[in-house]
Write a protein that holds these residues in place. Structure first.
Motif, PDB file in Angstrom:
ATOM      1  N   VAL B  40     103.947  41.354 -13.397  1.00 21.86           N
ATOM      2  CA  VAL B  40     102.727  41.866 -14.023  1.00 21.86           C
ATOM      3  C   VAL B  40     102.904  41.954 -15.525  1.00 21.86           C
ATOM      4  O   VAL B  40     104.004  41.759 -16.055  1.00 21.86           O
ATOM      5  N   GLY B  41     101.801  42.230 -16.211  1.00 23.85           N
ATOM      6  CA  GLY B  41     101.873  42.306 -17.666  1.00 23.85           C
ATOM      7  C   GLY B  41     100.542  41.894 -18.249  1.00 23.85           C
ATOM      8  O   GLY B  41      99.771  41.198 -17.597  1.00 23.85           O
ATOM      9  N   PRO B  42     100.309  42.304 -19.462  1.00 21.75           N
ATOM     10  CA  PRO B  42      99.032  41.972 -20.096  1.00 21.75           C
ATOM     11  C   PRO B  42      98.876  40.471 -20.286  1.00 21.75           C
ATOM     12  O   PRO B  42      99.851  39.718 -20.213  1.00 21.75           O
ATOM     13  N   GLU B 209      99.963  47.220  -6.093  1.00 19.77           N
ATOM     14  CA  GLU B 209     100.362  48.285  -5.163  1.00 19.77           C
ATOM     15  C   GLU B 209     100.990  47.761  -3.876  1.00 19.77           C
ATOM     16  O   GLU B 209     101.752  48.450  -3.218  1.00 19.77           O
ATOM     17  N   ARG B 210     100.633  46.500  -3.517  1.00 16.68           N
ATOM     18  CA  ARG B 210     101.164  45.940  -2.266  1.00 16.68           C
ATOM     19  C   ARG B 210     102.585  45.402  -2.438  1.00 16.68           C
ATOM     20  O   ARG B 210     103.273  45.165  -1.444  1.00 16.68           O
ATOM     21  N   ALA B 211     103.001  45.162  -3.684  1.00 14.06           N
ATOM     22  CA  ALA B 211     104.304  44.542  -3.911  1.00 14.06           C
ATOM     23  C   ALA B 211     105.420  45.536  -3.620  1.00 14.06           C
ATOM     24  O   ALA B 211     105.272  46.733  -3.796  1.00 14.06           O
ATOM     25  N   ARG B 212     106.571  44.994  -3.160  1.00 11.39           N
ATOM     26  CA  ARG B 212     107.698  45.883  -2.929  1.00 11.39           C
ATOM     27  C   ARG B 212     108.539  46.033  -4.186  1.00 11.39           C
ATOM     28  O   ARG B 212     109.289  46.978  -4.347  1.00 11.39           O
ATOM     29  N   ARG B 213     108.421  45.038  -5.056  1.00  7.14           N
ATOM     30  CA  ARG B 213     109.126  45.122  -6.336  1.00  7.14           C
ATOM     31  C   ARG B 213     108.156  44.654  -7.412  1.00  7.14           C
ATOM     32  O   ARG B 213     107.419  43.691  -7.199  1.00  7.14           O
ATOM     33  N   VAL B 214     108.130  45.352  -8.530  1.00  8.20           N
ATOM     34  CA  VAL B 214     107.218  44.998  -9.616  1.00  8.20           C
ATOM     35  C   VAL B 214     108.020  44.777 -10.896  1.00  8.20           C
ATOM     36  O   VAL B 214     108.790  45.634 -11.313  1.00  8.20           O
ATOM     37  N   ILE B 215     107.848  43.574 -11.479  1.00  6.83           N
ATOM     38  CA  ILE B 215     108.514  43.289 -12.744  1.00  6.83           C
ATOM     39  C   ILE B 215     107.432  43.226 -13.815  1.00  6.83           C
ATOM     40  O   ILE B 215     106.469  42.480 -13.679  1.00  6.83           O
ATOM     41  N   THR B 216     107.578  44.014 -14.863  1.00  6.86           N
ATOM     42  CA  THR B 216     106.553  44.050 -15.907  1.00  6.86           C
ATOM     43  C   THR B 216     107.039  43.311 -17.140  1.00  6.86           C
ATOM     44  O   THR B 216     108.130  43.576 -17.654  1.00  6.86           O
TER      45      THR B 216
END
Ligand SMILES: Nc1ncnc2c1ncn2[C@@H]1O[C@H](COP(=O)(O)OP(=O)(O)OP(=O)(O)O)[C@@H](O)[C@H]1O
Ligand SMILES: [Mg+2]
Lengths: 404, 233
Positions: B40-42, B209-216
């Motif tokens: 994720v990220g802008p 929200e569904r992801a188990r890991r979030v990289i920003t």
């Protein structure tokens, strides 16, 4: 699978594909009809021209064409006759013994060309009897003459009158004879109409003291297309003291005229080729632009560029091939119609043609070669143009293409 | 050995000679088999750039990417195409499918490129279309499918080659929330039940929200990672 992909893509934009195909087809049709008509017209003209007098080819004594005198005539030789007659493509032949002479009657005298002919063979080659306006055709060996109308008029002579012919014979002595006019000839060409007279060959030989001699052996062909081959064979096979010449060599100005005219046609065709190239090319450009993203996506997924290029190539080749085939198929009835229903000129132009003894009729010619040449040329244009999209695909970068 | 992706010190500079854009800066990324990870990220933070590099579509300016132990940055272009075909599944934001092919053919196509046998292809197409809930749309052309259905076919197609992992760049960006949620359900189930590894980028909070890991990502750097990459082995 690649073919299925190509096939479906062609019908994806049905209208564009159909327009492209019909543009190519109409172009091929136009090209084939133009060339067939042009060649037909020239072939007809040449046929008219050579059948009028020269024949497609002639055999002379070595220097005769340079210096048209009896000294350069040749002795009729059975071996040479056979050699010519047996050359493939030769339909018939006839001997002539020609000499310039003074023709006179009473006070009046004119220069003319006296041609000794073999009446039967001459007629089958140049259809001389068809030009007889009054009177009858000569018979072999008889003592009679056919005189062109214009000449007869100038000498105040009519059918049955006697014409006096005066010249120098083969051995340099004076040759003179009186002969009755058996027929009057009408030639379209004023040149011939004022100047020729025909007598049987034997009479001419006797008159000129040129026993068994001839100045020309005129050759008729089964088919005009065989002239180059016949000329080649004759030039090689004839003994050194003879010389074979084609009508192009005898009448170079007419040949040049035809060549200039065909050059004009090919320039026009070239412009048309250019137009059709742009047409095909713009279709290809549209297709490429529209499918950039798709090609990028396919390559990203793992489809080699070569395979994508093959799809594009198949599409281009299909469009051009179908266009060419349709064009050739449509040309067949079109050309056939123009062969069966030649264009007939009327009015002033027709009169000009008639004046020269030509029928003002312009039939097309049906030649497989023209169909193949024109169809193939457009096909090759299509193939060459197909290089561009192939090149574009081969240099595609998936990321760049997909961003568009 | 359960590492699928090991990206080491990745940087990407666009237009290095004119106005350089540092799209990705010194990124380290480590993905294990079976992950369900969101990037994720802008906008402009470098998500697409990073995914393209990991997927072998774009070359990094610097760094090494090991996929299943193979360094893809050193592959020749043709080998890389083949490598993508057999190891990586792709789902793009839009225009995923070949418009002139049916859903079935779109899925089958990738296996044809892999030269799989007809029997295997047909069976797998049926299984995958069933898995994405489109058994009744086998013979529909993309134009006859909704955006959500098209993306589901794209997921089926991405899995057809039995890849090591699936990269999806904003797969839900063009979908309404209901279709987006259905697509996520399918991806989640495939991850849970079949162990398929997913790495997807998104803007959408509900997807995150569904992801188990979030990289920003922010400005081409990893600003936050809910399960960070160990820096050394
Ligand atoms: N081909 C390119 N040439 C120059 N700059 C580029 C190119 N592609 C991307 N960029 C720049 O690199 C940066 C990262 O872009 P990228 O597309 O990776 O961002 P993103 O996170 O995917 O954005 P979005 O959420 O809008 O899709 C941006 O500043 C973008 O302008
Ligand atoms: Mg992006």
């Amino acid at each position: 699978m690649l073919l299925i992909l190509a096939w479906r893509n062609i019908w994806r934009n049905r209208n564009r594909s159909l327009i492209t195909i019909s543009a190519i087809a109409s172009f091929v049709l136009l090209a084939i009809v133009t060339v067939s008509l042009q060649q037909g017209v020239w072939d007809n003209l040449v046929k008219n021209l050579v059948s009028l007098y020269t024949g497609y080819a002639q055999v002379h004594g070595k220097d005769y064409w340079e210096e048209q005198t009896l000294e350069n005539s040749f002795e009729i030789n059975e071996q040479v006759d056979q050699l010519v007659q047996q050359t493939p493509g030769v339909r018939n032949m006839t001997h002539r013994l020609e000499s310039f002479a003074l023709a006179s009657s009473g006070e009046k005298t004119r220069g003319c060309l006296v041609v000794g002919i073999d009446p039967v063979h001459e007629d089958s080659l140049t259809r001389l009897s068809a030009k007889i306006h009054q009177g009858d055709m000569l018979k072999p060996g008889e003592e009679a003459a056919l005189v062109a109308e214009g000449l007869a008029e100038k000498l105040n002579l009519g059918l049955g009158d006697t014409i006096v012919l005066l010249t120098q014979g083969y051995y340099g002595s004076t040759a003179a004879m009186k002969v009755a006019i058996k027929g009057l000839l009408h030639f379209g060409s004023p040149e011939l109409n004022q100047r020729v007279a025909y007598v049987p060959l034997a009479l001419a030989q006797y008159w000129l003291d040129a026993n068994k001699r001839a100045t020309a052996l005129v050759v008729g062909l089964t088919n005009a297309d065989q002239l180059p081959a016949v000329a080649r064979t004759l030039k090689k096979a004839l003994p050194d003291e003879y010389e074979a010449m084609t009508w192009q060599e005898m009448m170079p100005e007419i040949n040049q005229h035809i060549e200039a005219d065909s050059a004009g046609m090919y320039i026009m065709l070239g412009v048309l080729y250019l137009l059709i190239s742009f047409g095909i090319f713009s279709t290809l450009l549209m297709m490429l632009a529209e499918r950039q993203r798709e090609f990028g996506m396919l390559n990203a997924l793992g489809m080699p560029l070569g395979k994508i290029a093959r799809v594009v190539l198949a599409e281009t080749i299909f469009l051009t091939l179908v266009g060419c085939l349709v064009g050739v198929a449509l040309s067949y009835p079109a050309v056939w119609y123009l062969v069966e229903h030649p264009i007939v000129f009327t009015g002033e132009l027709a009169k000009t043609y008639e004046k020269f003894g030509f029928e003002p009729i312009f039939p097309a010619i049906m030649k497989a070669r023209i169909f193949i040449e024109q169809g193939l040329t457009v096909l090759i244009i299509g193939f060459v143009l197909a290089i561009y999209p192939v090149w574009r695909v081969m240099h595609l970068e998936a990321v760049v293409a997909m961003r568009k | 050995m359960n590492t699928v992706i090991d990206a080491h010190n990745i940087s990407k500079v666009y237009n290095p000679k004119t106005i350089p854009v540092h799209a990705v800066n010194n990124v380290h990324l480590h993905l294990e088999r079976g992950e369900f990870t969101a990037l994720v990220g802008p906008s402009g933070s470098g998500k697409t750039t990073l995914l393209n590099i990991i997927g072998g579509l774009d070359a990094p300016t610097e760094g090494v990417i090991m996929v299943n132990g193979v360094d893809i940055t050193r592959m020749r272009p043709n080998d890389l195409i083949n490598f993508r075909l057999n190891n990586i599944g792709f789902v793009f934001q839009a225009f995923n499918l070949i418009p002139v092919l049916t859903a079935r053919e779109n899925v089958e196509f990738i296996m044809l490129l892999q030269k799989r046998h007809k029997k295997e292809r047909e069976q797998r197409v049926r299984e995958l279309m069933e898995a994405v809930g489109l058994s009744d749309k086998l013979d529909s052309r993309p134009a006859q499918l909704s955006g959500g259905q098209q993306q589901r076919v794209a997921v089926a197609r991405a899995l057809a080659s039995k890849p090591q992992f699936v990269l999806a760049d904003e797969p839900t960006a063009n979908l309404d929330s209901h279709s987006a949620s259905t697509l996520l359900d399918i991806m989640e189930r495939l991850n849970r039940e079949e162990g398929i590894t997913f790495l997807f980028s998104t803007h959408d909070q509900r997807v995150i929200e569904r992801a188990r890991r979030v990289i920003t990502l922010v400005d081409g750097r990893i600003a936050e990672d809910s399960a960070p990459t160990p820096t050394a082995h």
